[in-house]
Design a protein around this motif. Sequence first.
Motif, PDB file in Angstrom:
ATOM      1  N   CYS A 174      30.224  74.787   4.302  1.00 26.11           N
ATOM      2  CA  CYS A 174      28.861  74.758   5.499  1.00 26.11           C
ATOM      3  C   CYS A 174      29.634  74.863   6.045  1.00 26.11           C
ATOM      4  O   CYS A 174      30.502  74.223   6.784  1.00 26.11           O
ATOM      5  CB  CYS A 174      27.871  73.961   4.795  1.00 26.11           C
ATOM      6  SG  CYS A 174      27.308  74.187   6.143  1.00 26.11           S
ATOM      7  N   HIS A 189      28.203  73.607   8.815  1.00 28.94           N
ATOM      8  CA  HIS A 189      27.400  72.976   9.839  1.00 28.94           C
ATOM      9  C   HIS A 189      28.132  71.603   9.562  1.00 28.94           C
ATOM     10  O   HIS A 189      28.752  71.337  11.331  1.00 28.94           O
ATOM     11  CB  HIS A 189      26.352  72.269   9.019  1.00 28.94           C
ATOM     12  CG  HIS A 189      25.010  71.389   9.949  1.00 28.94           C
ATOM     13  ND1 HIS A 189      24.882  69.658   9.101  1.00 28.94           N
ATOM     14  CD2 HIS A 189      25.256  70.841  11.103  1.00 28.94           C
ATOM     15  CE1 HIS A 189      24.594  69.148   9.941  1.00 28.94           C
ATOM     16  NE2 HIS A 189      24.257  69.384  11.240  1.00 28.94           N
ATOM     17  N   CYS A 193      23.090  74.203   0.656  1.00 29.14           N
ATOM     18  CA  CYS A 193      24.092  73.392   1.308  1.00 29.14           C
ATOM     19  C   CYS A 193      23.816  72.444   0.289  1.00 29.14           C
ATOM     20  O   CYS A 193      22.524  71.752   0.344  1.00 29.14           O
ATOM     21  CB  CYS A 193      24.610  73.587   2.531  1.00 29.14           C
ATOM     22  SG  CYS A 193      26.059  72.388   2.884  1.00 29.14           S
ATOM     23  N   HIS A 228      22.975  69.280   4.081  1.00 29.01           N
ATOM     24  CA  HIS A 228      21.059  68.893   4.201  1.00 29.01           C
ATOM     25  C   HIS A 228      21.199  70.455   4.055  1.00 29.01           C
ATOM     26  O   HIS A 228      20.213  71.455   5.441  1.00 29.01           O
ATOM     27  CB  HIS A 228      21.808  68.998   6.035  1.00 29.01           C
ATOM     28  CG  HIS A 228      23.032  67.766   6.413  1.00 29.01           C
ATOM     29  ND1 HIS A 228      24.384  68.201   6.374  1.00 29.01           N
ATOM     30  CD2 HIS A 228      22.624  66.693   6.287  1.00 29.01           C
ATOM     31  CE1 HIS A 228      25.214  66.762   6.718  1.00 29.01           C
ATOM     32  NE2 HIS A 228      23.726  65.927   6.744  1.00 29.01           N
TER      33      HIS A 228
END
Length: 529
Positions: A42, A44, A61, A64
């Motif tokens: 991911c 993030h 994901c 989060h």
Amino acid sequence: MKATVCQTHELSNGDLRRVTVGDTPILLARFEDNFYALGAVCSHSGAPLDQGLMHDGRIVCPWHMASYAVQTGQQCEPPGLDDLTRYPLMVDGANIIVEVPDDASPHHIPAMTTHHPETDGRVFAILGAGIAGQSAAETLRKEGFAGRIVMITADAENPYKRTALSKGYLQGNAVDDLPKLRSESFFAAHGIEVWRDRLVTAVKPYEHSITFADGEVLNYHQLLLASGGRARQLQVPGADLDNVFTLHKAEDAAQILASSQAAQRAVVIGSSFIAMEVAASLSQSGLAVTVVSPEAVPFEKVFGSVIGHRLQVMHEEQGVEFRLGHKATEFAGHQAVEAVMLDNGDRIPTDLVVVGIGIEPATDFIEAMKLHPGDHSVVVDAYLRAAESVFAAGDVARYPDPRSGSEIRIEHWRLAAQHGRIAARNMLGQAIPFKSVPFFWTKQFSMNLHYVGHADTWDEVVIHGDLEAGQFMAFYIEADQILAALANGYTQELIAIAELMRLGDLPSAKVLQQEPVDWVRLLKLPVTA
Ligand SMILES: Cc1cc2nc3c(=O)[nH]c(=O)nc-3n(C[C@H](O)[C@H](O)[C@H](O)COP(=O)(O)OP(=O)(O)OC[C@H]3O[C@@H](n4cnc5c(N)ncnc54)[C@H](O)[C@@H]3O)c2cc1C
Ligand code: FES
């Protein structure tokens, strides 16, 4: 480099699998009988996406709930900012072959325009360089806006991951490396001006103007208010002593960290999620931590007393002490704090205090606009519009909840990003109502708690799983409806619940009478309507 990574019959529709080409991890997905090869982690915080869930053409994901379109790798929902890289894939007989370039990166910055004053002379101001402001600025550029973007912050830094401040950062894991959302070169390349250290003293919507502390005035065509909040102070004697802190900004975290490195004891005031993250972090750094709060159990208002009690026990097992049902009445000391006095006369000696009792929306500079009478947040409509040419997003915005109809204000990272993205598109005249499902996470020692939906009040909390062992799901129910769910573990189940909420297909709370509920199967059932 090119390699056969698996056979077609090994993947069914809806499956995700991590494979490698050389040393490069690849996410392989099968969707509607086609195969896709994408970046495996991911954008993030690097979660392994094969542990997430694919539904409705989106990969969600596991950490989060960022989501990406399986066919293109484009991000559909935050908090990831970048798109996943899509790699060339061939099917040769039963073999799935993936080609990966030498400089492969799992994700990349999405295509965006930059500032072209000759084609668009407008000025869009974004007051606030948190995640709401950042998401809005990027969305404007992704949508092709070529006018001027001025993003304003009172902070000294470019936008950063505020959520890290109470977790790894406070434990000294990243002292010199405040996790930034984007590099300086990103802002330069995309023509996004970030005005740092610029305190705004007045916003006059009737003049389309912003006034700064040094007297400068900026005129805008469209304004996004994304000014978040300021940490609430505890108004007691001694609140201005040294080593009494609040935690909202990077500099607050740096000061707490520096103070904690020379300290043995800390008192944390407050028992909601940021205060309790601070308690866990300081305790993990070796300090003796006492939590003081008027609540009967920690997290009571957000999670209810049963879950709150379980989390209290976990903190106690790690050495955190609690003085619940009490208010701090004074911070005692000479130059620096030496003790916290309680309303029953008790004195708790300490070397530092962190006050974690929430935020107040930062709106005191806004003139002639409707603010909420209770907390002075900016009241917006379903399009996040506050007034003519003025929108609001993130912690500062009170918006109509599309599920309950009531006006709510939520302080979650992902929601602020979702707001920023929709507000930006509406600044461009797209008229998109805000419908996203709220989600937040908190890390408390070994527990990674994930919460989806929204419930200020509830009639009942139903718990599935093993709360004692710390692997559980809790459902917050009102009038037979599941308003929100909290989980530690049960990653795929929670994603499925979030997807059912997003699609408006969540069953009534009666479904909870059977345990366990197969949420993933419920999500994948064909729609019968
Ligand atoms: C320590 C901490 C940990 C957190 N952890 C989590 C978590 O684990 N999970 C989760 O979901 N949420 C978490 N949150 C909440 C989450 O970080 C917030 O919901 C989110 O950051 C809100 O973003 P925002 O863009 O609305 O506002 P903010 O991030 O608050 O940004 C506001 C911006 O406005 C600027 N500003 C304000 N007033 C002025 C002014 N007068 N002049 C100029 N600039 C101004 C500020 O300088 C800043 O740039 C955490 C919050 C904190 C403080
Ligand atoms: S790591 Fe994927 S959303 Fe955070």
